[in-house]
Scaffold this active site. Structure first.
Site, PDB file in Angstrom:
ATOM      1  N   LYS A  11     -39.867  16.956   9.763  1.00  0.00           N
ATOM      2  CA  LYS A  11     -40.526  16.016  10.680  1.00  0.00           C
ATOM      3  C   LYS A  11     -40.552  14.586  10.117  1.00  0.00           C
ATOM      4  O   LYS A  11     -40.322  14.365   8.932  1.00  0.00           O
ATOM      5  CB  LYS A  11     -41.941  16.521  10.968  1.00  0.00           C
ATOM      6  N   TYR A  51     -41.589  20.033  22.888  1.00  0.00           N
ATOM      7  CA  TYR A  51     -42.944  20.562  22.681  1.00  0.00           C
ATOM      8  C   TYR A  51     -43.674  20.831  23.999  1.00  0.00           C
ATOM      9  O   TYR A  51     -44.895  20.876  24.035  1.00  0.00           O
ATOM     10  CB  TYR A  51     -43.752  19.594  21.812  1.00  0.00           C
ATOM     11  N   PHE A  59     -53.703  17.287  21.789  1.00  0.00           N
ATOM     12  CA  PHE A  59     -52.925  16.505  20.821  1.00  0.00           C
ATOM     13  C   PHE A  59     -51.479  16.268  21.269  1.00  0.00           C
ATOM     14  O   PHE A  59     -50.676  15.722  20.500  1.00  0.00           O
ATOM     15  CB  PHE A  59     -52.946  17.185  19.441  1.00  0.00           C
ATOM     16  N   ARG A  87     -41.339  30.795   8.159  1.00  0.00           N
ATOM     17  CA  ARG A  87     -42.771  30.557   8.416  1.00  0.00           C
ATOM     18  C   ARG A  87     -43.574  30.704   7.116  1.00  0.00           C
ATOM     19  O   ARG A  87     -44.531  29.969   6.886  1.00  0.00           O
ATOM     20  CB  ARG A  87     -43.301  31.538   9.468  1.00  0.00           C
ATOM     21  N   THR A  93     -50.198  25.939   9.567  1.00  0.00           N
ATOM     22  CA  THR A  93     -50.102  24.685  10.324  1.00  0.00           C
ATOM     23  C   THR A  93     -50.930  23.572   9.682  1.00  0.00           C
ATOM     24  O   THR A  93     -50.450  22.442   9.516  1.00  0.00           O
ATOM     25  CB  THR A  93     -50.596  24.905  11.774  1.00  0.00           C
ATOM     26  N   ARG A 104     -45.950  22.956   3.373  1.00  0.00           N
ATOM     27  CA  ARG A 104     -47.082  22.203   3.915  1.00  0.00           C
ATOM     28  C   ARG A 104     -48.165  21.968   2.863  1.00  0.00           C
ATOM     29  O   ARG A 104     -48.780  20.898   2.832  1.00  0.00           O
ATOM     30  CB  ARG A 104     -47.615  22.897   5.166  1.00  0.00           C
ATOM     31  N   ASN A 114     -47.319  17.435   9.621  1.00  0.00           N
ATOM     32  CA  ASN A 114     -47.268  18.546   8.674  1.00  0.00           C
ATOM     33  C   ASN A 114     -45.842  18.906   8.239  1.00  0.00           C
ATOM     34  O   ASN A 114     -45.554  20.057   7.909  1.00  0.00           O
ATOM     35  CB  ASN A 114     -48.020  19.755   9.241  1.00  0.00           C
ATOM     36  N   HIS A 117     -41.289  21.961  11.216  1.00  0.00           N
ATOM     37  CA  HIS A 117     -41.425  22.884  12.351  1.00  0.00           C
ATOM     38  C   HIS A 117     -40.560  24.087  12.059  1.00  0.00           C
ATOM     39  O   HIS A 117     -39.482  23.953  11.467  1.00  0.00           O
ATOM     40  CB  HIS A 117     -40.918  22.228  13.654  1.00  0.00           C
ATOM     41  N   GLU A 128     -34.517  27.035  20.932  1.00  0.00           N
ATOM     42  CA  GLU A 128     -34.586  25.786  20.170  1.00  0.00           C
ATOM     43  C   GLU A 128     -33.227  25.452  19.548  1.00  0.00           C
ATOM     44  O   GLU A 128     -32.810  24.293  19.528  1.00  0.00           O
ATOM     45  CB  GLU A 128     -35.689  25.886  19.109  1.00  0.00           C
TER      46      GLU A 128
HETATM   47  P1  ADP Z   1     -46.795  25.465  14.068  1.00  0.00           P
HETATM   48  O1  ADP Z   1     -45.982  24.189  13.937  1.00  0.00           O
HETATM   49  O2  ADP Z   1     -47.351  25.902  12.726  1.00  0.00           O
HETATM   50  O3  ADP Z   1     -46.053  26.564  14.782  1.00  0.00           O
HETATM   51  P2  ADP Z   1     -48.409  25.031  16.508  1.00  0.00           P
HETATM   52  O4  ADP Z   1     -47.301  25.635  17.314  1.00  0.00           O
HETATM   53  O5  ADP Z   1     -49.793  25.536  16.725  1.00  0.00           O
HETATM   54  O6  ADP Z   1     -48.103  25.109  14.932  1.00  0.00           O
HETATM   55  O7  ADP Z   1     -48.460  23.448  16.788  1.00  0.00           O
HETATM   56  C1  ADP Z   1     -47.284  22.700  16.904  1.00  0.00           C
HETATM   57  C2  ADP Z   1     -47.481  21.393  16.192  1.00  0.00           C
HETATM   58  O8  ADP Z   1     -48.477  20.633  16.872  1.00  0.00           O
HETATM   59  C3  ADP Z   1     -48.005  21.505  14.747  1.00  0.00           C
HETATM   60  O9  ADP Z   1     -46.996  21.797  13.804  1.00  0.00           O
HETATM   61  C4  ADP Z   1     -48.610  20.132  14.558  1.00  0.00           C
HETATM   62  O10 ADP Z   1     -47.611  19.135  14.273  1.00  0.00           O
HETATM   63  C5  ADP Z   1     -49.217  19.836  15.930  1.00  0.00           C
HETATM   64  N1  ADP Z   1     -50.624  20.254  15.969  1.00  0.00           N
HETATM   65  C6  ADP Z   1     -51.118  21.522  16.025  1.00  0.00           C
HETATM   66  N2  ADP Z   1     -52.466  21.523  16.044  1.00  0.00           N
HETATM   67  C7  ADP Z   1     -52.847  20.217  15.997  1.00  0.00           C
HETATM   68  C8  ADP Z   1     -54.117  19.540  15.989  1.00  0.00           C
HETATM   69  N3  ADP Z   1     -55.258  20.221  16.020  1.00  0.00           N
HETATM   70  N4  ADP Z   1     -54.108  18.177  15.937  1.00  0.00           N
HETATM   71  C9  ADP Z   1     -52.957  17.478  15.910  1.00  0.00           C
HETATM   72  N5  ADP Z   1     -51.735  18.054  15.920  1.00  0.00           N
HETATM   73  C10 ADP Z   1     -51.674  19.401  15.954  1.00  0.00           C
END
Ligand code: ADP
Length: 140
Positions: A11, A51, A59, A87, A93, A104, A114, A117, A128
């Site tokens: 990212k 997304y 968010f 993962r 996350t 992370r 973070n 992805h 994807e």
């Molecule tokens: P992951 O990337 O671990 O699969 P999610 O699918 O839940 O996590 O979320 C997608 C992305 O959205 C996260 O990697 C992060 O960049 C962003 N995100 C998730 N939760 C939050 C939050 N509470 N506030 C801001 N950004 C968030």
């Protein structure tokens, strides 16, 4: 188990801090092979499409702006159990919850910014990968 492929993004927070190589090393050390890779700068529309599953989350706007704020590195990783392994290497996350040694835990700046992805299931991995790469670009 047969080889599996997963989709990964390094990212903007990580590409800006010149962490691409350090993150790829984590994948390779875990037995994942980079079979496709490209550095691109997403538009807001492309980030929003990628997304869209999060479109109703509070968010979403912030996430799309972040993903379009600087280049990303889109990659396809191959290996045994690649989706779960990726993962695991990524960590939780929220970096505050990520296990020691994960990407992370070491590199992420916040729950939003973070660093990586990774696809969460075979169906999303296939979707994807197809969004970012043509079959000709996957070189095992
Ligand atoms: P992951 O990337 O671990 O699969 P999610 O699918 O839940 O996590 O979320 C997608 C992305 O959205 C996260 O990697 C992060 O960049 C962003 N995100 C998730 N939760 C939050 C939050 N509470 N506030 C801001 N950004 C968030």
């Amino acid at each position: 188990m047969a080889l599996e492929r997963t989709f990964s993004i390094i990212k903007p927070d990580a590409t800006k801090r010149n962490l691409t190589g350090a993150i790829v090393k984590k994948f390779e050390d875990a037995g994942l092979r980079v079979v496709a890779s490209k550095r691109i700068h997403l538009t807001m529309a492309q980030a929003g499409e990628f997304y869209k599953v999060h479109a109703e989350r509070p968010f979403y706007g912030e996430l799309c702006e972040f993903m379009a704020s600087a280049p990303i590195v889109a990659q396809v990783l191959e290996g045994e159990n690649a989706i779960a392994k990726n993962r695991e290497v990524m960590g939780a996350t929220n970096p505050a919850d990520a296990a020691a040694g994960t990407i992370r835990a070491e590199f992420a700046e916040s729950v939003g910014e973070n660093s990586v992805h990774g696809s969460d299931a075979p169906e999303t991995a296939a979707e994807e990968i197809a969004y970012f790469f043509s079959g000709l670009e996957l070189v095992g």
